[in-house]
Write a protein that holds these residues in place. Structure first.
Motif, PDB file in Angstrom:
ATOM      1  N   ARG A   7      37.102 -28.048  28.255  1.00  0.00           N
ATOM      2  CA  ARG A   7      37.704 -27.022  29.094  1.00  0.00           C
ATOM      3  C   ARG A   7      39.197 -27.311  29.189  1.00  0.00           C
ATOM      4  O   ARG A   7      39.624 -28.475  29.146  1.00  0.00           O
ATOM      5  N   THR A  38      37.531 -20.147  23.717  1.00  0.00           N
ATOM      6  CA  THR A  38      36.389 -19.297  24.056  1.00  0.00           C
ATOM      7  C   THR A  38      36.143 -19.349  25.552  1.00  0.00           C
ATOM      8  O   THR A  38      36.371 -20.368  26.203  1.00  0.00           O
ATOM      9  N   CYS A  39      35.661 -18.250  26.077  1.00  0.00           N
ATOM     10  CA  CYS A  39      35.394 -18.131  27.504  1.00  0.00           C
ATOM     11  C   CYS A  39      34.156 -18.950  27.873  1.00  0.00           C
ATOM     12  O   CYS A  39      33.164 -18.964  27.142  1.00  0.00           O
ATOM     13  N   ASP A  40      34.209 -19.609  29.024  1.00  0.00           N
ATOM     14  CA  ASP A  40      33.065 -20.353  29.552  1.00  0.00           C
ATOM     15  C   ASP A  40      32.079 -19.344  30.134  1.00  0.00           C
ATOM     16  O   ASP A  40      32.412 -18.606  31.053  1.00  0.00           O
ATOM     17  N   SER A  41      30.876 -19.301  29.606  1.00  0.00           N
ATOM     18  CA  SER A  41      29.888 -18.319  30.061  1.00  0.00           C
ATOM     19  C   SER A  41      29.461 -18.562  31.508  1.00  0.00           C
ATOM     20  O   SER A  41      29.000 -17.645  32.181  1.00  0.00           O
ATOM     21  N   ARG A  44      33.797 -17.418  34.146  1.00  0.00           N
ATOM     22  CA  ARG A  44      34.624 -16.520  33.336  1.00  0.00           C
ATOM     23  C   ARG A  44      36.126 -16.792  33.473  1.00  0.00           C
ATOM     24  O   ARG A  44      36.925 -16.282  32.715  1.00  0.00           O
ATOM     25  N   ARG A  45      36.504 -17.602  34.461  1.00  0.00           N
ATOM     26  CA  ARG A  45      37.924 -17.941  34.631  1.00  0.00           C
ATOM     27  C   ARG A  45      38.332 -19.125  33.751  1.00  0.00           C
ATOM     28  O   ARG A  45      39.512 -19.396  33.587  1.00  0.00           O
ATOM     29  N   PHE A  47      38.166 -21.546  30.166  1.00  0.00           N
ATOM     30  CA  PHE A  47      38.088 -21.435  28.714  1.00  0.00           C
ATOM     31  C   PHE A  47      37.861 -22.801  28.098  1.00  0.00           C
ATOM     32  O   PHE A  47      38.307 -23.816  28.618  1.00  0.00           O
TER      33      PHE A  47
END
Length: 95
Positions: A7, A38-41, A44-45, A47
């Protein structure tokens, strides 16, 4: 390189960097194709950053010279001083 996918906030903490500085570095590395974002599932804030094959090649290209530079810079220290430096730097790891 050695930590795998991270992250952005974790990377900033590990490097003891500021978020403003890292934003520019990350943007440039994405632009140059060295990392992907990529976005952290789960959040959403947040990456995740991951080296691309081109980024891995770049690190493998420059890392030997970087290590040589560090070894040369630290060569002025005596063994006891190197141990002191390691002990001091480990304190920063816990900040």
């Amino acid at each position: 390189y050695s930590k795998g996918e991270l992250r952005i906030q974790d990377l900033i903490e590990k490097m003891l960097a500021t978020s403003g500085n890292m934003t520019v570095v990350i943007r440039n590395m994405v632009r140059d194709g060295w990392i992907s974002r990529t976005c952290d599932s789960k959040d959403r804030r947040s990456f995740f950053l991951k080296l691309t094959p081109a980024g891995r090649r770049k690190i493998e290209e420059v890392l030997p010279d970087h290590i040589d530079s560090i070894v040369e810079a630290l060569s002025i220290l005596e063994d006891g001083e190197k141990e002191d430096l390691i002990r001091i730097l480990k304190k920063f790891k816990n900040l």
